[in-house]
Scaffold this motif. Sequence first.
Motif, short mmCIF file in Angstrom:
data_model
loop_
_atom_site.label_atom_id
_atom_site.label_comp_id
_atom_site.label_asym_id
_atom_site.label_seq_id
_atom_site.Cartn_x
_atom_site.Cartn_y
_atom_site.Cartn_z
N TRP B 88 1.02 -1.00 -0.13
CA TRP B 88 -0.03 0.10 -0.15
C TRP B 88 1.09 1.43 0.01
O TRP B 88 0.40 2.07 -0.66
N ILE B 89 1.90 1.23 0.76
CA ILE B 89 3.02 2.33 0.72
C ILE B 89 3.49 2.38 -0.71
O ILE B 89 3.89 3.74 -1.11
N GLN B 92 1.46 4.02 -3.12
CA GLN B 92 1.04 5.29 -2.58
C GLN B 92 -0.57 5.28 -2.72
O GLN B 92 -1.18 6.10 -3.55
N VAL B 93 -1.17 4.18 -2.33
CA VAL B 93 -2.77 4.14 -2.50
C VAL B 93 -3.59 4.93 -1.61
O VAL B 93 -4.36 5.54 -2.49
N PRO B 94 -3.36 5.16 -0.26
CA PRO B 94 -4.54 6.09 0.33
C PRO B 94 -4.49 7.51 -0.11
O PRO B 94 -3.46 8.14 -0.51
N GLN B 95 -5.67 7.91 -0.27
CA GLN B 95 -5.98 9.46 -0.27
C GLN B 95 -6.46 9.81 1.05
O GLN B 95 -5.61 10.23 1.87
N CYS B 96 -7.72 9.99 1.29
CA CYS B 96 -8.27 10.53 2.55
C CYS B 96 -7.92 9.28 3.46
O CYS B 96 -7.75 9.63 4.80
N GLY B 97 -7.84 8.08 3.18
CA GLY B 97 -7.44 7.12 4.03
C GLY B 97 -8.69 6.38 4.99
O GLY B 97 -8.52 5.18 5.35
N TYR B 98 -9.73 7.04 4.85
CA TYR B 98 -10.86 6.50 5.79
C TYR B 98 -11.04 5.11 5.51
O TYR B 98 -11.66 4.28 6.45
N CYS B 99 -11.32 4.77 4.12
CA CYS B 99 -11.73 3.25 3.99
C CYS B 99 -10.38 2.30 4.06
O CYS B 99 -10.68 1.04 3.75
N CYS B 133 -12.57 8.23 -2.74
CA CYS B 133 -11.54 9.15 -3.39
C CYS B 133 -11.03 8.47 -4.64
O CYS B 133 -10.39 9.23 -5.57
N ARG B 138 -4.84 1.84 -7.73
CA ARG B 138 -3.74 1.33 -6.88
C ARG B 138 -4.08 0.20 -5.95
O ARG B 138 -3.06 -0.39 -5.61
#
Lengths: 726, 150
Positions: B88-89, B92-99, B133, B138
């Motif tokens: 995931w890092i 660079q997957v997350p945007q807001c990260g909530y899900c 998002c 990704r």
Amino acid sequence: MKVHTRHPTRRGFLKGSGALSFALLATGSAAVLPSATEAQPLPDGRVTAWVTITPDNRMTIMFGSAEMGQGVSTSLPMIVAEELDADWSTVASEQVSTDPEGVYGNPMAGGILFAAGSSSVEGYFTYLRQAGAQARQILIRIAGAHWGVPPEEVTTRQSTVLHEPTGAVMTYGEVAALPDPVWPSGEMPQAELKLRADWSIMGTDVERLDIPGKTTGAPVYSIDVEVPDMLHGALLLSPVEGETPTLNSDTDARAVDGVVDVIVMDHAVAVLARSYTAALAGRDALDVRWTETSPFRKANSADELAALAAAADDMSADAVVWESRGGDQAAFSSADVVTGTYTTEHVYHAQMEPLNAVASVDADGMGAEIWLGTQSQTASIMIAAAVLGTTPDRIRFHAMQMGGAFGRRTVFAREQMRDALLLSKAAGRPVKLVWTREDDVKNGWLRPATVQRLDAALDAEGYPTALRHRIASPSIFQFAMPDRWNPETRRDLLVMEGAESSDYDFGTFQAEHVLVPRRSRLSAWRGIGWAPNCFARECFMDELAERAGIDPVSYRRRLLAGSPRALAVLDAAVAMSDFGNPPEGRAHGIAFAGYKKTLATGVAEVSYEGERLRVHRFWTAIDPGIVIHPQAYRAQVEGGILFGLSSVLRERSTFTKGQIDQSNFYDYEPIRISDIPEIEVRFVESGEAPSGGGEIGVPMTAPAISNAVRRLTGESQRRLPFVTGS
Amino acid sequence: MVTLNVNGRTVDVNAAPDTPLLWALRDELKLKGTRYGCGAGMCGACTVHIDGQATFSCQMTIGDAAGAEITTIEGLSETGDHRVQQAWIAEQVPQCGYCQSGQIMRAAALLANNPRPSRQEIVDEMSANLCRCGTYPRIIRAIERAAQEG
């Protein structure tokens, strides 16, 4: 919008040692300060740390725009760090929560803390470069004085100051640790900015600073905040806007284990409990009746769509001219005018974190501590002060990472944070107020429906000599920001922006807004006006091209001939997609669309599998001037394209008698991973100042797909969501 | 009072047996990495492992979860270095990260049960979880990477 460059007029330093903070003074210049632990405020108290360097050579850079997933917690510090010649591996970043001196605000947003409309990098770029460059100059001067050498001979590299003639070297951390630094005095000149060829941080794909935490569940959203003695609140909200409750009985609600109080508000009944599940159970047990006298009881989305269609066609209807070029308005009355009408329905934001707020009002009722995920810290603080009848300095505000926003979290504080404050004040305890997903869907501030009529007078070859873009829609701006709405000019940029079509030469051109009374609560939605407006225009362009017997690329190239940047993205998208040569059974569609200064062209490749529309591939070429953080920008574009695709396939809010008909993701379902195309993004940098990336994916997507579908099936899709979509 | 096995530890939860596991994790055990998104089993933000299977914690009561091995994002790895988290890092997957807690938990369960999933198997499994998002491209790449590196 005008970008203000701030010039230093006041500076000051503090005595002490330890960490160095580069202070951004009230006027926006950079100065250097010692660590907060020993800091004394300047005589007038007007200092705010921007960058802090500690003796271990680590650096914390503040960022003003709120992080909602768009990556500003990395991209904005990159700008400061570049000009500061920082070693990026030493950089951490920290959200600005309050800005009492007005130094952290976005120059493009009137100098307040407000993250919306893809304005963060564009608005802060020049300002943050100056701040970083000035901080670097201060480090050079301190080091030069320490070594007894002229500052002109001191250079910097990777968080290190160097004096090559003597071989003297110090890390920034060692400068910060100097026991008795000689502070530069006098006015700092505007520092010289780096040449682009010398950039080593901007334009590179550094890893986002916020991502490691987001893989372990560590980020604290406001919904995660815990405060000692806190109560959990759930609201039974008025089913229709503007109605007032009467409590028949709260006996059963109060009997629920864990329920502490039931409080009747003017638009809701609140249940406060020791747990959220108890608050929800208490809410379910309430017996409430409503006034049922709201005029919105007559509000139906189907009626609104019919009224918009009628208004768009009623040439006697009052219209606000948004943009006018050329003068031959009579052209629109000629017999040879071609007309196309396009419709976009209401949509809901569906940010993954349901709206929530945490408030702890002081015992005297005249101050509060607040935890909120908001696109505008400044607006939220002003609202909080107004709710409590106090001054902003009494509001201790924590801007939290947001679980998505997309326009929903701009000024929602005036409803939900207000409620949290009122409940905390009434209960005398901190309150966390959480909307359920159902509350969030049913109380959405929707992007309104639009009906868009385009009329073109054509020359013998089929090109427009005059074009009118007429948009019927309620005003978002008037509802969302009434204090800034000008009832004389009635210019609604949240509805109309993008309709100016300024890259096109249509000869005579007019864009106009036919205002229709709102029937629901409203706010901007990712892509803002550009998404519906570019949808209508770009579908119309393709239909005109087809009518003229000209391919859609050549047709646009001629109309965009005066905009080299537009031609560059158009040509690049055509090349990367091999436009017009899809595999058997599929079709390509193209659309040119911008968002403010950013320009893009998108190409969609589609087919039908039975009744199901599939978008297999999507290519886009984008000119954002300069890209500061390419991989994060690319992520924004991917997300924007998928947002646009979702609006094509199935997003639709409807309402009946003032109540939104949908409840949760089972009847308002954004696209899933099974719906996505392969996406390819290419940057075509013009070298202009950087412009935003949060919205640009959205406006091109729906028209590119629509134009592809028309090529495939011969039938125009003139409505969002598509009638046959999904 | 219900006794649960969460992240390898036995814990007593002072809540009624019909309490959704999601809210017990978040508000009683303070494991906030498991997120509330819909409460209806439609978004997957609350995904945890129950005996190794990806499960919507909003749809399971603590009474039903008693006796099972429950793993949350906080218990997926000691130091955040599970191969899915690393992938995931890298992507660079997350945007807001909530899900993303839920996405990672579902992806980890998928790979544990099917170490070399096809792209279609990835899509089929991950369709249970929403990301507003738009990190889907990704997510697919990260799972493919984790499968290759696993």
